[in-house]
Motif scaffolding. Sequence first.
Motif, short mmCIF file in Angstrom:
data_model
loop_
_atom_site.label_atom_id
_atom_site.label_comp_id
_atom_site.label_asym_id
_atom_site.label_seq_id
_atom_site.Cartn_x
_atom_site.Cartn_y
_atom_site.Cartn_z
N LEU A 48 -9.98 38.91 33.17
CA LEU A 48 -9.10 37.77 32.88
C LEU A 48 -8.15 37.49 34.04
CD1 LEU A 48 -8.31 38.31 29.10
CD2 LEU A 48 -9.68 36.50 30.11
N MET A 78 -10.10 35.77 36.70
CA MET A 78 -10.40 34.42 36.25
C MET A 78 -9.17 33.52 36.45
SD MET A 78 -11.69 33.43 32.48
CE MET A 78 -12.88 34.72 32.25
N TRP A 79 -8.05 34.04 36.05
CA TRP A 79 -6.80 33.27 36.17
C TRP A 79 -6.51 32.96 37.65
CZ3 TRP A 79 -2.33 35.32 38.56
CH2 TRP A 79 -1.21 34.48 38.50
N ALA A 128 -9.91 30.92 39.33
CA ALA A 128 -10.30 29.65 38.70
C ALA A 128 -9.09 28.74 38.53
CB ALA A 128 -10.96 29.93 37.36
N LEU A 129 -8.02 29.31 37.96
CA LEU A 129 -6.88 28.46 37.63
C LEU A 129 -5.94 28.23 38.81
CD1 LEU A 129 -7.40 28.07 34.67
CD2 LEU A 129 -5.11 28.89 34.21
N THR A 187 -14.43 29.30 35.46
CA THR A 187 -13.97 30.44 34.64
C THR A 187 -15.15 31.20 34.05
OG1 THR A 187 -13.83 29.04 32.68
CG2 THR A 187 -11.79 29.37 33.93
N THR A 230 -10.74 33.34 27.36
CA THR A 230 -11.55 32.56 28.30
C THR A 230 -11.58 31.10 27.89
OG1 THR A 230 -12.91 34.53 28.51
CG2 THR A 230 -13.77 32.53 29.51
N LEU A 283 -8.38 29.54 29.02
CA LEU A 283 -8.35 29.34 30.48
C LEU A 283 -9.27 28.18 30.88
CD1 LEU A 283 -8.34 33.02 31.79
CD2 LEU A 283 -6.51 31.36 32.00
N ASN A 289 -8.26 24.79 32.70
CA ASN A 289 -8.92 24.48 33.97
C ASN A 289 -9.71 23.18 33.92
OD1 ASN A 289 -9.22 25.37 36.60
ND2 ASN A 289 -11.22 26.29 36.20
N GLU A 318 -12.40 22.62 32.21
CA GLU A 318 -13.84 22.81 32.02
C GLU A 318 -14.27 22.44 30.61
OE1 GLU A 318 -15.29 26.67 33.53
OE2 GLU A 318 -13.43 26.71 34.67
#
Lengths: 309, 536
Positions: free
Chosen positions: A148, A151-152, A155-156, A163, B241, B244, B248, B250
Amino acid sequence: MKRLFLTIPMLFSITFIAFSLTTFIPSDPAEVALRVNEIIPTAEAIEEIRIELGMDKPFLIRYANWLNDLFHLDLGNSYINNNRTVIGEIARSLPATLTLAFFAFIIVIVVSIPIGVLSAVYKDSYFDKIIRLIVFIATAMPNYWMGLLLMWLFALEFKLLPTSGATSLLHFILPAITLSLNFIALYVRLIRNSMLDKMKEDFVFYLNVRGIKQISIILKHLVKNSLQTSINALGMSIVLLIAGTFVIENIFAIPGIGRLCISSIFNRDYPMIQGYILMMGFLFVFVNLIVDIIQVYLDPRLKKGVKGL
Amino acid sequence: MLLKNKWIASSLLAISLMLGSTTTATGNDVTLKNQLTYVNYRDIRDLNPHLYSGELFAQNLLFESLVKIENDGSYTPWLAKSWEIKDKGKTYVFQLRDDVYFHDGEKFNAKAAKANFDAILDNSKRHGWLESIRLMIEVEKSGKKAIEVTGEYELTLHLASAYYPLLTELGVTRPFRFISPKSFKDGITKNGVTKMSGTGPYILKSNKIDEYSVFVTNDKYWGKKPKIEKIVAKVIPDEQTRLLALENGEIDLIFGPNMISAEAYNIYSNKSGFKGIMSEPVSTRMLLLNTTNHILKDVRVRQALSYATDKVKISKGLFDGIESPADTLMSKNTPYSDIGLKPYEFSFEKAKKLLDEAGWEKVDGKKYRQKDGKDLEIILNYDANKVTDNNIAEFLQSQYAKIGIHLNIKGEEEQAFRDRQKAGNFAITFNIGWGIPYDPQSFLGGMTKPVYGDYMAQQGLSNKKELDEHILAAFKSVDEGKRQKHYKYVLETLHNQAVYLPLTYKRNRAIFNEKVKGVSFNISQFEVPMEKMNIE
């Protein structure tokens, strides 16, 4: 040869364990088969499904029938999706897991060998200390949390990677890194320790005396010798990489074998769970066998040892 | 040199492969302006509308029913233009639309509708929860036909006795929705179907198992075309997820009480760029008290537990106010349930008084109340996988201890928990309502069947037989006033007898990117009304 023969009873034991699962679980598989499809499990419905699943027959006969089906690569159908076969489901999910495991394996090798070697060469330096600290953290950090965080971050914050999902190779980067971290930590330690052990051996002393360059000693002799001892662990880690994808596949929404297994457990999809256990068991046995063969090939002394037994 | 070139070539190939695939990084080949990316925690699976293993949101996009249940509970025409109820509620005559085609080009008419009903009846044991199926089967058993084609676009249904919830059962997502008879296997659907051809506003374009599914608008749809032209339903099992991915960009929408935790709802409904909405109560979270238990057979003890339960604290403390405190078994917005029942207001004093009256008294030096030298100890069973239930159980344990009740909480594996419930082998257990529009009829109907824990738990009531009779009488009643009276009797009895201890009302919820407009709820919590949404 003896090693080869040993695998046969091992494979049989695996089939027996996988099959016994449905017999020794606390709940009645017939009832479970009904309930997972939201059918009210009345006595007659249970009886009907019992006959359909062949559970009215004695244990050994059921096992023999099941083994026979197994030889014909038929592990039955999933309880949840009755029109999907267990073998088909495994074949569908395996590529994603193999892709993930492959990338993770490459990362493990590319990262852990140089780091392991360097921290042995520069033992107790700042570099070594920092690496040891990172290794310690990576081992202690749960995959879930690490995944996570990555991912943060990627992706973010950096908007570099998606993600989750598995639609392109880009999607595999973050999960592969997450999956590889624990293994990297393990191999850095393993290679470092093995290098340090080898450094103390006589042949290194003689090589030094002969005035051979340090870099040549390290690369040509030490690394090669140290890696040989790691091959067994590395071989096993291929299977562990495949089996250890449970959490990663769930977080990163990768439709692989780990997720198939998790959802089968949640749904009490016994034929699927059986299939998974069998596959993993077989994989362990075969990879182990291959690693042994490779080791014998690399180090013929082992062959003599086996003969001498 | 050759080797080097090979390396360069293969590296370039790998890079180009990776870059080439970035265009599909979100699972979409072409991104339309009016495209909605939805998320679910699992694959759509088998969407056969006559079975129960497919995802409801997807079945709802593809398949349609004879009647539609509106949010106020009324019925409006859908594939049936009109209908007539005859023979004292035992016969329904439907006039079907004549301009409807299945996705595969087949014409929808009375013959196709009958084929669907026949396929459902052929698999009647799978639909045990539906009283209407049982009543149709009863007609068939008497040698008559339950389903008749009485005109090219006229379908007649016969029931063994009047059953007012029939239209509700026809309107919910499964099993009474229509799939093209061309998709049947050997004239039936229970062994699977060949293609998911419904009559709905969307067509299933593709399904990559466990990854995503794509739905596109049906160009030949008979009704108003939805604004969203393409729906991509991604599969993301993990809640963090999903959040997130929403942040994001998505995915656009997360929908459903089980998909969004209270905490996540509160964060994203207040975050810039995102919105959240919440529905009216949809179903009740409750405890079921077994009236045959040696301690709980005394109504005073059951009532004492009701008084000793601080639902406001549960709602605020455990659900961040997302689930509202429940005073009655059925929320007031459930049909036939606004009957002015007096709630058991939280009061330790009243609870203590009732326990004293029941003979469970405080004894000096003892932690718990006693009667005949025995502790007031009650076991609460729960499914150990459900974190919420675990938290509620622990909270109640600490609360009840304050007035001398030893609530012994036992979490167990799901199957063991269900088996115990079904066998009636419990003192207190967790239970949950079916939700509107299934409530109250399906929940109360379940009480009359021995396969439900409710039936077993009510065996200690002296008037259990009358309760069941009133439930069945309510179903058969064609007179609205009489039906209300039957329901009132049942709900009032269960309330006064404190068989159920309602805790909170579950509410449906959605969080989404603010570009998505028109997000709302249907009457059923399981439907996601994407046909009403658009993107701005």
